[in-house]
Design an enzyme around this catalytic site. Sequence first.
Site, PDB file in Angstrom:
ATOM      1  N   ARG A 102       0.834  -1.207   0.000  1.00 60.79           N
ATOM      2  CA  ARG A 102       0.000   0.000   0.000  1.00 60.79           C
ATOM      3  C   ARG A 102       0.863   1.249   0.000  1.00 60.79           C
ATOM      4  O   ARG A 102       0.546   2.246  -0.657  1.00 60.79           O
ATOM      5  CB  ARG A 102      -0.936  -0.019   1.208  1.00 60.79           C
ATOM      6  N   TRP A 174      14.157   8.327   5.366  1.00 60.14           N
ATOM      7  CA  TRP A 174      12.972   7.465   5.437  1.00 60.14           C
ATOM      8  C   TRP A 174      12.065   7.678   4.218  1.00 60.14           C
ATOM      9  O   TRP A 174      10.864   7.846   4.350  1.00 60.14           O
ATOM     10  CB  TRP A 174      12.181   7.705   6.737  1.00 60.14           C
ATOM     11  N   THR A 176      10.274   6.360   1.061  1.00 59.90           N
ATOM     12  CA  THR A 176       9.756   5.180   0.373  1.00 59.90           C
ATOM     13  C   THR A 176      10.014   5.309  -1.128  1.00 59.90           C
ATOM     14  O   THR A 176       9.804   6.379  -1.712  1.00 59.90           O
ATOM     15  CB  THR A 176       8.248   5.034   0.640  1.00 59.90           C
ATOM     16  N   LEU A 251       0.397  15.241   2.097  1.00 60.53           N
ATOM     17  CA  LEU A 251       0.336  14.303   3.212  1.00 60.53           C
ATOM     18  C   LEU A 251      -1.100  13.998   3.608  1.00 60.53           C
ATOM     19  O   LEU A 251      -1.421  12.863   3.970  1.00 60.53           O
ATOM     20  CB  LEU A 251       1.112  14.852   4.411  1.00 60.53           C
ATOM     21  N   GLN A 291     -14.430 -18.427  26.836  1.00 62.73           N
ATOM     22  CA  GLN A 291     -14.950 -17.062  26.994  1.00 62.73           C
ATOM     23  C   GLN A 291     -13.897 -16.002  26.720  1.00 62.73           C
ATOM     24  O   GLN A 291     -14.178 -14.983  26.065  1.00 62.73           O
ATOM     25  CB  GLN A 291     -15.527 -16.892  28.406  1.00 62.73           C
ATOM     26  N   GLY A 351      -0.957 -17.546  19.937  1.00 64.28           N
ATOM     27  CA  GLY A 351       0.093 -18.024  20.810  1.00 64.28           C
ATOM     28  C   GLY A 351       1.453 -17.920  20.144  1.00 64.28           C
ATOM     29  O   GLY A 351       1.763 -16.947  19.455  1.00 64.28           O
ATOM     30  N   GLU A 375       3.879   9.779   8.417  1.00 68.89           N
ATOM     31  CA  GLU A 375       2.842  10.692   7.933  1.00 68.89           C
ATOM     32  C   GLU A 375       1.985  11.212   9.083  1.00 68.89           C
ATOM     33  O   GLU A 375       0.762  11.281   9.006  1.00 68.89           O
ATOM     34  CB  GLU A 375       2.023  10.035   6.837  1.00 68.89           C
ATOM     35  N   PHE A 395       1.455  22.640  19.893  1.00 69.52           N
ATOM     36  CA  PHE A 395       2.771  22.195  19.422  1.00 69.52           C
ATOM     37  C   PHE A 395       3.579  23.331  18.812  1.00 69.52           C
ATOM     38  O   PHE A 395       4.589  23.109  18.182  1.00 69.52           O
ATOM     39  CB  PHE A 395       2.622  21.055  18.403  1.00 69.52           C
TER      40      PHE A 395
END
Length: 396
Positions: A102, A174, A176, A251, A291, A351, A375, A395
């Site tokens: 994706r 970083w 892609t 973005l 359960q 497990g 992103e 921020f």
Amino acid sequence: MHAQHAPRQADPLDLLELDTLLTHDERAVRDTVRTFCDRRLEPHIAEWFEQGAIDDIRGLTKELGELGLLGMHLDGYGCAGMSAVDYGLACLELEATDSGLRSLVSVQGSLVMFAIHAFGSEDQKDEWLPKLAAGTAIGCFGLTEPDSGSDPGSMRTAARREGDDWVLDGRKMWITNGSVADVAVVWARTDDGVRGFVVPTDTPGFSAPAIKHKMSLRASVTSELVLDSVRLPSTAVLPEVRGLRGPLSCLNEARYGIAWGAMGAARSAFRAALAYAGDRVQFGRPISSFQLTQAKLTDMSLELAKGTLLALHLGRAKDDRGLRPEQVSYGKLNNTRAALEICRTARTVLGANGISLEYPVMRHANNLESILTYEGTVEMHTLMIGQALTGQAAFR
């Protein structure tokens, strides 16, 4: 008197019958992508993840282009011109196989192609969009830097004028598709604010060393971009945008797709847990009869359905009137967080088998650790929603 309806068989993967909210054409798009993923990608994805590389990524990108998935929500220039919901459904199905797949489609369409489509010149659009849509060219998007992630305004990559040319210097991190890309959309500081540049990757001074030793998104190319006095003509700049509005709007496009995609990873993990619980016998009974296991499955089903409903609502709103940034943040924050928790819970159902690549669960969980952060981190999306609620920017 109400008409009597014959009882319908419940689908454990869709107890709310969310499928009925999609049109016939939307289901056809979904089914086409699902069939492609099941046939072409699922048999290989665990191996690609383990070896940290996709076999023949250029061939695969062309196949994705032939299917119409690259820039599918854009109009013209060889793009499919489909709806936001169609695009979201494609993202969900791709990420149900793997987040890295994706990401390949999302970066190509929602970041690189969207930037050129929205802000590029006609020459830039004519040169790059048809090739990117067909998958005969691959793109990457250079915004994040080694010391500049959540605060892109502090980027150090700079572009200066020399005569009619631009000269770029800096580093991106970083990224892609970086080391396989034919073109990079690179954002840099200029005397006129942040600008975007269309950079052919064979330009002297441009290099993209691959980032190794990843434990997440291993079926995805991740690179550093190095720009060492990269000289570009004046026509390389994106003419229709200045400032951070450019990269941030790109973005938001990609974040919308992530809201859908994360639910694909979650669905895959939930499906694996549900099937495993029905088959795994302990104390003389399948563990699905206990359960605590049923409580886990119920919680996973609830979060999966709620996240999918949220993604669909955002898609309908995007098609109808567009989305505000905080609405995109709702989808990205909630659905990545919920998907990661679904994967972690599914791992406990399986497990020790939950850590094996024979099952998709741990692979999705590892990938989602990246999706949770990239992103827009959890913290940034939380504060974007907080600012919309209070009118206060926490921020800055």
